[in-house]
Design an enzyme around this catalytic site. Structure first.
Site, short mmCIF file in Angstrom:
data_model
loop_
_atom_site.label_atom_id
_atom_site.label_comp_id
_atom_site.label_asym_id
_atom_site.label_seq_id
_atom_site.Cartn_x
_atom_site.Cartn_y
_atom_site.Cartn_z
N TYR A 140 0.83 -1.22 0.00
CA TYR A 140 0.00 0.00 0.00
C TYR A 140 0.86 1.26 0.00
CZ TYR A 140 -3.97 -3.01 0.24
OH TYR A 140 -4.90 -3.97 -0.09
N HIS B 73 -14.32 1.12 -0.35
CA HIS B 73 -13.22 0.17 -0.09
C HIS B 73 -12.07 0.84 0.65
CE1 HIS B 73 -14.53 -2.79 -3.49
NE2 HIS B 73 -15.32 -2.82 -2.45
N GLY C 135 -16.10 1.86 -15.42
CA GLY C 135 -14.78 1.25 -15.24
C GLY C 135 -14.69 0.23 -14.14
N GLN D 116 -15.05 2.39 -5.68
CA GLN D 116 -14.33 1.23 -5.14
C GLN D 116 -12.83 1.55 -5.08
OE1 GLN D 116 -16.14 -2.70 -6.90
NE2 GLN D 116 -16.38 -1.07 -8.43
N ASN D 117 -12.44 2.66 -5.69
CA ASN D 117 -11.03 3.01 -5.78
C ASN D 117 -10.54 3.61 -4.47
OD1 ASN D 117 -11.30 2.22 -8.43
ND2 ASN D 117 -11.48 4.31 -9.22
N1 APR Z 1 -12.06 3.24 -19.55
C1 APR Z 1 -13.16 2.57 -19.09
N2 APR Z 1 -13.09 1.34 -18.51
C2 APR Z 1 -11.87 0.79 -18.39
C3 APR Z 1 -10.69 1.42 -18.84
C4 APR Z 1 -10.83 2.70 -19.44
N3 APR Z 1 -9.77 3.39 -19.89
N4 APR Z 1 -9.64 0.60 -18.57
C5 APR Z 1 -10.15 -0.51 -17.99
N5 APR Z 1 -11.49 -0.41 -17.89
C6 APR Z 1 -12.42 -1.36 -17.27
C7 APR Z 1 -12.13 -2.82 -17.59
O1 APR Z 1 -12.80 -3.21 -18.78
C8 APR Z 1 -12.74 -3.51 -16.35
O2 APR Z 1 -14.11 -3.78 -16.56
O3 APR Z 1 -12.26 -1.23 -15.87
C9 APR Z 1 -12.59 -2.47 -15.24
C10 APR Z 1 -11.51 -2.79 -14.24
O4 APR Z 1 -11.90 -3.98 -13.58
P1 APR Z 1 -11.07 -4.47 -12.30
O5 APR Z 1 -9.62 -4.46 -12.61
O6 APR Z 1 -11.72 -5.74 -11.85
O7 APR Z 1 -11.30 -3.32 -11.21
P2 APR Z 1 -12.58 -3.08 -10.31
O8 APR Z 1 -13.83 -3.49 -11.02
O9 APR Z 1 -12.49 -1.70 -9.81
O10 APR Z 1 -12.33 -4.09 -9.08
C11 APR Z 1 -13.27 -4.03 -8.02
O11 APR Z 1 -11.95 -5.60 -6.77
O12 APR Z 1 -9.89 -6.34 -6.15
C12 APR Z 1 -10.97 -5.62 -5.73
O13 APR Z 1 -10.98 -3.95 -4.09
C13 APR Z 1 -10.61 -4.20 -5.41
O14 APR Z 1 -11.95 -2.24 -5.70
C14 APR Z 1 -11.46 -3.39 -6.36
C15 APR Z 1 -12.57 -4.34 -6.73
#
Ligand code: APR
Length: 239
Positions: A53, A106, A172, A88-89
């Protein structure tokens, strides 16, 4: 006045230079979730978790909000109704981009938490295992991050917002992690118009009434311009 509830995930910060979790070269390809994002991992190896972190906190401090973050801040500022960002970020790019109504379900890299007394304070850039809590003096400081198996923050308030949402947007996020992935079903059951803005359909993509495909810096900006009347609507859902 109508209410817009917006869920964001790692994809909205991707164009700012922060890697997502589940992309092929994403964070979970570089680290085992159970090692760096669970209470058991922290108990097993606090140095590994704290340094994970620390690295993300340093990176988040070095990157800038992108056009998508700024568009959401513009929407919050100029939209006649209410705009709530549930993220979630754990970075602070929404706040740096100008958003004020931001709920970090989160947790946040900029916050530290005392595992002994639940006190929170601004995290130093570099945390170390056993850092002292400024309130109870226990050597129990930890990153203020919600790990797998822990309860996300502000869930009651989030569900209250979902109950009142006229529009629910997910930007996203891959729809892999609950309870966030269940928000679209909740919003739909309350009659909200639901829209997903993503590079591709998420795991819950079929539950959205509308999709905008492409990078967030373009799709979010266009969507906000339409909501603010700066552009003619290109799709249904904007009357
Ligand atoms: N514009 C729009 N969407 C995008 C872009 C972009 N430039 N780049 C990536 N994405 C999308 C991908 O298609 C995907 O659907 O963002 C999403 C990212 O997915 P993850 O990596 O799974 O992230 P997230 O959904 O935020 O994860 C949720 O999981 O691990 C835990 O706590 C962590 O908060 C996180 C949670």
């Amino acid at each position: 006045m109508s209410k817009i509830v917006i869920l964001t995930g790692a994809g909205i910060s991707a164009e700012s230079g922060i890697e997502t979790f589940r992309a092929e070269d994403g964070l979970w390809a570089q680290h085992r979730v159970e090692d760096v994002a669970t209470p058991e991992g922290f108990a097993r190896n606090p140095e590994l978790v704290v340094s994970f972190y620390n690295a993300r906190r340093k990176q988040a401090a070095e990157v800038s909000p992108n056009a998508a973050h700024k568009a959401l801040a513009r929407l919050e500022q100029l939209y006649a109704g209410q705009v709530i960002v549930v993220t979630q970020n754990v970075d602070d790019l929404h706040e740096k981009g100008g958003s004020q109504n931001v709920m970090h379900m989160h947790g946040a890299l900029k916050s530290a938490l005392c595992a002994a007394c639940d006190h929170r304070w601004p995290a130093p850039m570099v945390m170390a295992p056993g850092d002292i809590c400024p309130k109870c003096s226990a050597p129990a400081a930890r990153p203020d991050i919600v790990w797998f198996g822990e309860m996300p923050y502000e869930m009651d308030a989030i569900f209250d917002h979902l109950a009142e949402a006229d529009i629910f947007a997910a930007i996203g996020t891959s729809g892999n992690v609950y309870p966030a992935a269940g928000f679209v079903a909740e919003a739909r059951s309350n009659g909200a118009h639901t829209i997903e803005l993503n590079l591709e359909r998420s795991a819950v993509g079929n539950q959205f009434a509308e999709h905008r495909t492409g990078p967030a810096t373009r799709t979010v900006t266009d969507w906000v311009d339409e909501l603010l009347g700066a552009k003619t609507p290109t799709r249904p859902g904007f009357r």
